[in-house]
Motif scaffolding. Structure first.
Motif, mmCIF file in Angstrom:
data_model
loop_
_atom_site.group_PDB
_atom_site.id
_atom_site.type_symbol
_atom_site.label_atom_id
_atom_site.label_comp_id
_atom_site.label_asym_id
_atom_site.label_seq_id
_atom_site.Cartn_x
_atom_site.Cartn_y
_atom_site.Cartn_z
ATOM 1 N N UNK A 42 42.797 59.106 51.287
ATOM 2 C CA UNK A 42 43.279 60.265 50.525
ATOM 3 C C UNK A 42 42.224 60.703 49.508
ATOM 4 N N UNK A 43 41.570 59.727 48.894
ATOM 5 C CA UNK A 43 40.528 60.019 47.900
ATOM 6 C C UNK A 43 39.326 60.689 48.573
ATOM 7 N N UNK A 44 38.911 60.137 49.724
ATOM 8 C CA UNK A 44 37.779 60.706 50.480
ATOM 9 C C UNK A 44 38.086 62.136 50.914
ATOM 10 N N UNK A 45 39.339 62.356 51.341
ATOM 11 C CA UNK A 45 39.761 63.691 51.776
ATOM 12 C C UNK A 45 39.715 64.681 50.613
ATOM 13 N N UNK A 46 40.202 64.241 49.460
ATOM 14 C CA UNK A 46 40.194 65.102 48.270
ATOM 15 C C UNK A 46 38.762 65.480 47.888
ATOM 16 N N UNK A 47 37.861 64.513 47.977
ATOM 17 C CA UNK A 47 36.440 64.775 47.686
ATOM 18 C C UNK A 47 35.852 65.779 48.677
ATOM 19 N N UNK A 48 36.173 65.610 49.976
ATOM 20 C CA UNK A 48 35.660 66.491 51.021
ATOM 21 C C UNK A 48 36.182 67.912 50.832
ATOM 22 N N UNK A 49 37.454 68.038 50.477
ATOM 23 C CA UNK A 49 38.050 69.361 50.249
ATOM 24 C C UNK A 49 37.427 70.039 49.033
ATOM 25 N N UNK A 109 35.225 77.680 58.047
ATOM 26 C CA UNK A 109 36.616 77.750 58.507
ATOM 27 C C UNK A 109 36.957 76.575 59.431
ATOM 28 N N UNK A 110 36.015 76.203 60.290
ATOM 29 C CA UNK A 110 36.239 75.067 61.193
ATOM 30 C C UNK A 110 36.305 73.751 60.410
ATOM 31 N N UNK A 111 35.453 73.638 59.402
ATOM 32 C CA UNK A 111 35.467 72.444 58.548
ATOM 33 C C UNK A 111 36.804 72.353 57.812
ATOM 34 N N UNK A 112 37.284 73.495 57.332
ATOM 35 C CA UNK A 112 38.567 73.533 56.636
ATOM 36 C C UNK A 112 39.703 73.101 57.571
ATOM 37 N N UNK A 113 39.670 73.567 58.827
ATOM 38 C CA UNK A 113 40.698 73.189 59.801
ATOM 39 C C UNK A 113 40.708 71.678 60.019
ATOM 40 N N UNK A 114 39.525 71.089 60.161
ATOM 41 C CA UNK A 114 39.434 69.634 60.361
ATOM 42 C C UNK A 114 40.005 68.868 59.167
#
Length: 202
Positions: A42-49, A109-114
């Motif tokens: 969850x932390x990694x995802x938040x950083x990526x977003x 946009x593709x990165x956001x979808x992933x």
């Protein structure tokens, strides 16, 4: 004998109790590891977003400048005072900028979808599954399709103008060739008339 049997039963019971405690400890340890992994994911995802959001924000000014440049080039290409070849060159420049702009926007946009798919997968793993999650993924997919549609529309506009200009250039070229051919034939006829006049004088 009974004492020995009782002692054995007690030992078995104690053994089962100890084994049970071990099993509980193992399960608690596994659960702790899973929770730790989920928290890290969850932390990694938040950083990526957050990173994607920063890059998109930084690119937004560049994107707007590119869109304005495309509009300027298309406007300049309408100028009939310019040579057709120059107008073609302007259209090609607009097309090249649009291609680069579209590629970058679609990449975001593709990165956001992933990332949305990753987020939904984490939530589902935690037992959450809502219409809002599904809609967020659909919206991310629609964003890509909208960008593609916008790009196709602009590419078609440029291609139509390019085709019209190419036809005009070809028509001018054909007209020039026809004029040259006529001038050549006229000269041949004049020479022939001149030679015939000379022959008559003889």
């Amino acid at each position: 004998g009974d004492f020995a049997g009782g002692a054995k039963s007690a030992t078995d019971a104690l053994g089962q109790f100890v084994l049970g405690v071990n099993n509980i400890t193992d399960k608690a340890s596994e659960m702790g590891a899973e929770m730790k992994k989920a928290a890290q994911d969850a932390y990694d995802l938040a950083l990526a977003m957050d990173d994607l959001s920063d890059r998109e924000r930084a690119f937004s000014t560049t994107a707007k400048e590119a869109e304005n440049q495309i509009s300027r080039l298309l406007l300049q290409a309408k100028n009939r005072g310019l040579e057709d070849e120059k107008r073609l060159e302007l259209l090609d420049q607009a097309s090249a900028i649009e291609t680069r702009l579209h590629a970058q926007q679609v990449a975001f946009a593709q990165e956001n979808l992933l990332l949305v798919q990753r987020e939904n997968a984490l939530k589902k793993a935690a037992g959450e599954d809502t219409d809002e999650m599904a809609q967020k993924e659909v919206d991310a997919q629609l964003r890509i399709l909208e960008l593609d549609g916008k790009s196709i529309e602009l590419k078609e506009k440029i291609a139509n103008r390019r085709s019209a200009l190419t036809e005009a250039i070809q028509a001018d070229h054909d007209k020039e060739l026809a004029m040259q051919e006529k001038a050549y034939n006229d000269e041949l006829k004049l020479n022939e008339d001149f030679e015939n006049a000379l022959l008559k004088q003889e």
